[in-house]
Motif scaffolding. Structure first.
Motif, PDB file in Angstrom:
ATOM      1  N   ALA A   1       7.524  -7.885  -9.867  1.00  0.00           N
ATOM      2  CA  ALA A   1       6.439  -8.864  -9.844  1.00  0.00           C
ATOM      3  C   ALA A   1       7.031 -10.213 -10.240  1.00  0.00           C
ATOM      4  O   ALA A   1       7.845 -10.292 -11.169  1.00  0.00           O
ATOM      5  N   TYR A   2       6.626 -11.257  -9.518  1.00  0.00           N
ATOM      6  CA  TYR A   2       7.204 -12.586  -9.712  1.00  0.00           C
ATOM      7  C   TYR A   2       6.131 -13.580 -10.132  1.00  0.00           C
ATOM      8  O   TYR A   2       4.987 -13.523  -9.661  1.00  0.00           O
ATOM      9  N   PHE A   3       6.516 -14.519 -11.001  1.00  0.00           N
ATOM     10  CA  PHE A   3       5.609 -15.595 -11.413  1.00  0.00           C
ATOM     11  C   PHE A   3       5.912 -16.818 -10.556  1.00  0.00           C
ATOM     12  O   PHE A   3       7.022 -17.343 -10.576  1.00  0.00           O
ATOM     13  N   SER A   4       4.935 -17.260  -9.778  1.00  0.00           N
ATOM     14  CA  SER A   4       5.155 -18.384  -8.865  1.00  0.00           C
ATOM     15  C   SER A   4       4.972 -19.724  -9.570  1.00  0.00           C
ATOM     16  O   SER A   4       4.427 -19.797 -10.675  1.00  0.00           O
ATOM     17  N   GLU A   5       5.418 -20.781  -8.897  1.00  0.00           N
ATOM     18  CA  GLU A   5       5.329 -22.125  -9.483  1.00  0.00           C
ATOM     19  C   GLU A   5       3.889 -22.558  -9.715  1.00  0.00           C
ATOM     20  O   GLU A   5       3.611 -23.362 -10.608  1.00  0.00           O
ATOM     21  N   ASP A   6       2.958 -22.032  -8.911  1.00  0.00           N
ATOM     22  CA  ASP A   6       1.556 -22.416  -9.071  1.00  0.00           C
ATOM     23  C   ASP A   6       0.775 -21.414  -9.939  1.00  0.00           C
ATOM     24  O   ASP A   6      -0.452 -21.362  -9.895  1.00  0.00           O
ATOM     25  N   GLY A   7       1.506 -20.610 -10.723  1.00  0.00           N
ATOM     26  CA  GLY A   7       0.859 -19.763 -11.715  1.00  0.00           C
ATOM     27  C   GLY A   7       0.350 -18.427 -11.215  1.00  0.00           C
ATOM     28  O   GLY A   7      -0.360 -17.733 -11.938  1.00  0.00           O
ATOM     29  N   LYS A   8       0.710 -18.045 -10.006  1.00  0.00           N
ATOM     30  CA  LYS A   8       0.272 -16.750  -9.476  1.00  0.00           C
ATOM     31  C   LYS A   8       1.310 -15.672  -9.798  1.00  0.00           C
ATOM     32  O   LYS A   8       2.488 -15.964  -9.982  1.00  0.00           O
ATOM     33  N   VAL A   9       0.848 -14.432  -9.862  1.00  0.00           N
ATOM     34  CA  VAL A   9       1.753 -13.295  -9.990  1.00  0.00           C
ATOM     35  C   VAL A   9       1.794 -12.604  -8.634  1.00  0.00           C
ATOM     36  O   VAL A   9       0.755 -12.223  -8.082  1.00  0.00           O
ATOM     37  N   LEU A  10       3.008 -12.458  -8.084  1.00  0.00           N
ATOM     38  CA  LEU A  10       3.173 -11.978  -6.722  1.00  0.00           C
ATOM     39  C   LEU A  10       3.991 -10.698  -6.658  1.00  0.00           C
ATOM     40  O   LEU A  10       4.947 -10.513  -7.414  1.00  0.00           O
ATOM     41  N   LEU A  11       3.606  -9.816  -5.741  1.00  0.00           N
ATOM     42  CA  LEU A  11       4.363  -8.608  -5.434  1.00  0.00           C
ATOM     43  C   LEU A  11       4.910  -8.734  -4.020  1.00  0.00           C
ATOM     44  O   LEU A  11       4.326  -9.423  -3.179  1.00  0.00           O
ATOM     45  N   PHE A  12       6.026  -8.055  -3.763  1.00  0.00           N
ATOM     46  CA  PHE A  12       6.661  -8.128  -2.457  1.00  0.00           C
ATOM     47  C   PHE A  12       6.600  -6.771  -1.765  1.00  0.00           C
ATOM     48  O   PHE A  12       7.259  -5.832  -2.181  1.00  0.00           O
ATOM     49  N   ARG A  13       5.766  -6.662  -0.753  1.00  0.00           N
ATOM     50  CA  ARG A  13       5.617  -5.463   0.073  1.00  0.00           C
ATOM     51  C   ARG A  13       5.421  -4.184  -0.763  1.00  0.00           C
ATOM     52  O   ARG A  13       6.066  -3.155  -0.512  1.00  0.00           O
ATOM     53  N   PRO A  14       4.534  -4.213  -1.758  1.00  0.00           N
ATOM     54  CA  PRO A  14       4.398  -3.046  -2.648  1.00  0.00           C
ATOM     55  C   PRO A  14       3.898  -1.794  -1.934  1.00  0.00           C
ATOM     56  O   PRO A  14       4.198  -0.674  -2.356  1.00  0.00           O
ATOM     57  N   GLU A  15       3.164  -1.986  -0.840  1.00  0.00           N
ATOM     58  CA  GLU A  15       2.663  -0.818  -0.100  1.00  0.00           C
ATOM     59  C   GLU A  15       3.802   0.002   0.483  1.00  0.00           C
ATOM     60  O   GLU A  15       3.704   1.230   0.627  1.00  0.00           O
ATOM     61  N   LYS A  16       4.927  -0.684   0.795  1.00  0.00           N
ATOM     62  CA  LYS A  16       6.085   0.037   1.325  1.00  0.00           C
ATOM     63  C   LYS A  16       6.705   0.945   0.263  1.00  0.00           C
ATOM     64  O   LYS A  16       7.209   2.027   0.571  1.00  0.00           O
ATOM     65  N   ASN A  17       6.684   0.495  -0.985  1.00  0.00           N
ATOM     66  CA  ASN A  17       7.208   1.335  -2.059  1.00  0.00           C
ATOM     67  C   ASN A  17       6.379   2.601  -2.229  1.00  0.00           C
ATOM     68  O   ASN A  17       6.928   3.690  -2.441  1.00  0.00           O
ATOM     69  N   MET A  18       5.048   2.464  -2.140  1.00  0.00           N
ATOM     70  CA  MET A  18       4.194   3.637  -2.298  1.00  0.00           C
ATOM     71  C   MET A  18       4.335   4.582  -1.098  1.00  0.00           C
ATOM     72  O   MET A  18       4.301   5.806  -1.258  1.00  0.00           O
ATOM     73  N   GLN A  19       4.528   4.019   0.080  1.00  0.00           N
ATOM     74  CA  GLN A  19       4.773   4.855   1.257  1.00  0.00           C
ATOM     75  C   GLN A  19       6.070   5.637   1.091  1.00  0.00           C
ATOM     76  O   GLN A  19       6.137   6.843   1.369  1.00  0.00           O
ATOM     77  N   ARG A  20       7.102   4.943   0.615  1.00  0.00           N
ATOM     78  CA  ARG A  20       8.400   5.603   0.450  1.00  0.00           C
ATOM     79  C   ARG A  20       8.343   6.635  -0.673  1.00  0.00           C
ATOM     80  O   ARG A  20       9.009   7.676  -0.605  1.00  0.00           O
ATOM     81  N   LEU A  21       7.544   6.357  -1.708  1.00  0.00           N
ATOM     82  CA  LEU A  21       7.389   7.332  -2.781  1.00  0.00           C
ATOM     83  C   LEU A  21       6.836   8.642  -2.224  1.00  0.00           C
ATOM     84  O   LEU A  21       7.304   9.733  -2.580  1.00  0.00           O
ATOM     85  N   ASN A  22       5.866   8.533  -1.326  1.00  0.00           N
ATOM     86  CA  ASN A  22       5.303   9.744  -0.724  1.00  0.00           C
ATOM     87  C   ASN A  22       6.301  10.435   0.214  1.00  0.00           C
ATOM     88  O   ASN A  22       6.287  11.659   0.339  1.00  0.00           O
ATOM     89  N   GLN A  23       7.147   9.664   0.857  1.00  0.00           N
ATOM     90  CA  GLN A  23       8.193  10.276   1.691  1.00  0.00           C
ATOM     91  C   GLN A  23       9.173  11.057   0.815  1.00  0.00           C
ATOM     92  O   GLN A  23       9.607  12.161   1.170  1.00  0.00           O
ATOM     93  N   SER A  24       9.501  10.485  -0.347  1.00  0.00           N
ATOM     94  CA  SER A  24      10.356  11.198  -1.296  1.00  0.00           C
ATOM     95  C   SER A  24       9.641  12.429  -1.839  1.00  0.00           C
ATOM     96  O   SER A  24      10.237  13.497  -2.005  1.00  0.00           O
ATOM     97  N   ASN A  25       8.337  12.277  -2.126  1.00  0.00           N
ATOM     98  CA  ASN A  25       7.537  13.414  -2.599  1.00  0.00           C
ATOM     99  C   ASN A  25       7.629  14.583  -1.629  1.00  0.00           C
ATOM    100  O   ASN A  25       7.811  15.735  -2.025  1.00  0.00           O
ATOM    101  N   ASP A  26       7.490  14.283  -0.356  1.00  0.00           N
ATOM    102  CA  ASP A  26       7.513  15.334   0.660  1.00  0.00           C
ATOM    103  C   ASP A  26       8.843  16.091   0.629  1.00  0.00           C
ATOM    104  O   ASP A  26       8.860  17.331   0.702  1.00  0.00           O
ATOM    105  N   ARG A  27       9.941  15.357   0.490  1.00  0.00           N
ATOM    106  CA  ARG A  27      11.265  16.005   0.486  1.00  0.00           C
ATOM    107  C   ARG A  27      11.468  16.869  -0.752  1.00  0.00           C
ATOM    108  O   ARG A  27      12.152  17.889  -0.709  1.00  0.00           O
ATOM    109  N   LEU A  28      10.883  16.457  -1.884  1.00  0.00           N
ATOM    110  CA  LEU A  28      11.067  17.172  -3.148  1.00  0.00           C
ATOM    111  C   LEU A  28       9.926  18.151  -3.443  1.00  0.00           C
ATOM    112  O   LEU A  28       9.838  18.685  -4.549  1.00  0.00           O
ATOM    113  N   CYS A  29       9.046  18.383  -2.449  1.00  0.00           N
ATOM    114  CA  CYS A  29       7.918  19.311  -2.603  1.00  0.00           C
ATOM    115  C   CYS A  29       6.985  18.900  -3.744  1.00  0.00           C
ATOM    116  O   CYS A  29       6.450  19.745  -4.469  1.00  0.00           O
ATOM    117  N   ILE A  30       6.797  17.594  -3.893  1.00  0.00           N
ATOM    118  CA  ILE A  30       5.862  17.051  -4.878  1.00  0.00           C
ATOM    119  C   ILE A  30       4.595  16.631  -4.136  1.00  0.00           C
ATOM    120  O   ILE A  30       4.686  16.014  -3.073  1.00  0.00           O
TER     121      ILE A  30
END
Length: 363
Positions: free
Chosen positions: A76-105
């Motif tokens: 998470a990044y703090f921008s110059e105009d005071g916002k807190v920003l995330l970068f493509r966080p949905e991709k991380n959650m998608q990949r987490l589920n792909q890892s889950n599938d491989r590990l039978c989680i």
């Protein structure tokens, strides 16, 4: 307090914030964490944000014995105009589920996980460092907790998110690193767990890393585990080569982690009309390109460093210096552009940046 079935318990004893000019990666953690449990009879349940604290787990918990665990990493990044920003966080959650599938989680609800992540960041918003080059590192992970010694997928798990303020990966600017090509050890093979983000992949890489560091190299370049000639990853990053004007990166083959920064770099290069191709490429081809005067730049990509230029490669007792040991023009442009997008300084033509909207009750 609750939000979308997430219960919230705020700490009554806030910790002292670290000096933002002396942040060490992954040593200090924020006031709160997210936890959710899984059992085979109830599914994922009891989503909650609590004060950061130790967890109690039995010595027979399966994570300790069979390594059934996956994790992610984002910032998470703090921008110059005071916002807190995330970068493509949905991709991380998608990949987490792909890892889950491989590990039978069992799969997580990606939407709920993102909501929990935003809620947690919002609660610990004051932990997002504002100094240049700093960010809040976010670590979602899942562990098997069933207290059983039989070898089978567990019936109980914990999904957690913890966060740590971190400094700039490069203390004195972006500089090329020295890489040793690994000939003895193997990171992963197709059909294994290489494309999953699981702890065992990193544990098995430590020995090669240790040997490389003893020889004065920052990281290792992994070759494929079958023919031992095709390039896969560098350290814990994906790898790119600029050869005669074209950018080449190893194609995803079942043993290479699908990096989110990797994907972003490919999108940017195509957006700039820079020739970029994903294909199988051998270490012989790289050294031949160098001998032919066509190897222009080499760089790794990942969450921590974004872009890590490679200034030297060592293989079979042969050493080559890339671009005079200097950071290449394209590497620098990619670094500046991607970090600019992440910080809200550059235009975001792909809609990658997600704002964590501030909520009054958590101020």
């Amino acid at each position: 307090m609750s939000n979308k079935n997430i219960s919230i318990t705020l700490t009554t004893n806030k910790k002292q914030k670290p000096d933002v000019n002396n942040l060490v990666f992954g040593k200090v953690f924020t006031d709160h964490m997210f936890v959710m449990d899984y059992s085979s009879d109830k599914g994922w349940h009891d989503a909650r944000i609590t004060p950061y604290q130790p967890i109690t787990i039995e010595p027979s918990a399966m994570i300790f014995h069979y390594g059934q665990t996956v994790f992610e990493g984002l910032k998470a990044y703090f921008s110059e105009d005071g916002k807190v920003l995330l970068f493509r966080p949905e991709k991380n959650m998608q990949r987490l589920n792909q890892s889950n599938d491989r590990l039978c989680i069992p799969a997580i609800d990606e939407e709920l996980a993102l909501e929990a992540l935003k809620e947690l960041i919002n609660i610990d918003r004051e932990w997002v460092p504002q100094a240049e080059g700093t960010s809040l590192y976010v670590r979602p992970f899942i562990i098997s907790t069933e207290p059983t010694l039989g070898v089978h997928p567990a019936n109980n798990y914990k999904f957690m998110i913890i966060m740590s303020p971190v400094g700039s990966y490069y203390k004195e600017g972006i500089h090329p690193v020295k890489i040793a090509v690994e000939n003895k050890y193997v990171r992963a093979v197709a059909g294994g767990t290489g494309q999953a983000k699981t702890a065992g992949n990193y544990a098995s890489s430590l020995k090669a890393q240790e040997v490389a560091e003893e020889k004065g190299y920052s990281q290792v370049l992994w070759l494929d585990g079958v023919e031992r000639k095709y390039i896969e990853e560098v350290g814990s990053m994906n790898i790119f080569f600029k050869i005669n004007g074209e950018v080449v990166t190893p194609e995803l083959n079942g043993s290479i982690l699908a990096g989110i920064t990797r994907d972003s770099i490919i999108h940017l290069l195509k957006h700039w009309n820079v020739p970029v191709v994903e294909k199988r490429i051998s270490i012989d081809e790289i050294f031949q390109a160098y001998k032919d005067g066509q190897l222009e730049e080499v760089f790794g990509t990942g969450t921590a460093a974004v872009i890590s230029p490679v200034g030297e490669l060592f293989w079979n007792n042969e050493r080559i210096i890339v671009n005079g040991g200097q950071t290449g023009e394209l590497s620098m442009k990619l670094y500046n552009t991607l970090t600019g997008i992440q910080l809200g300084k550059e235009s975001d033509p792909f809609g990658w940046v997600v704002e964590v909207e501030q909520k009054v009750e958590h101020k």
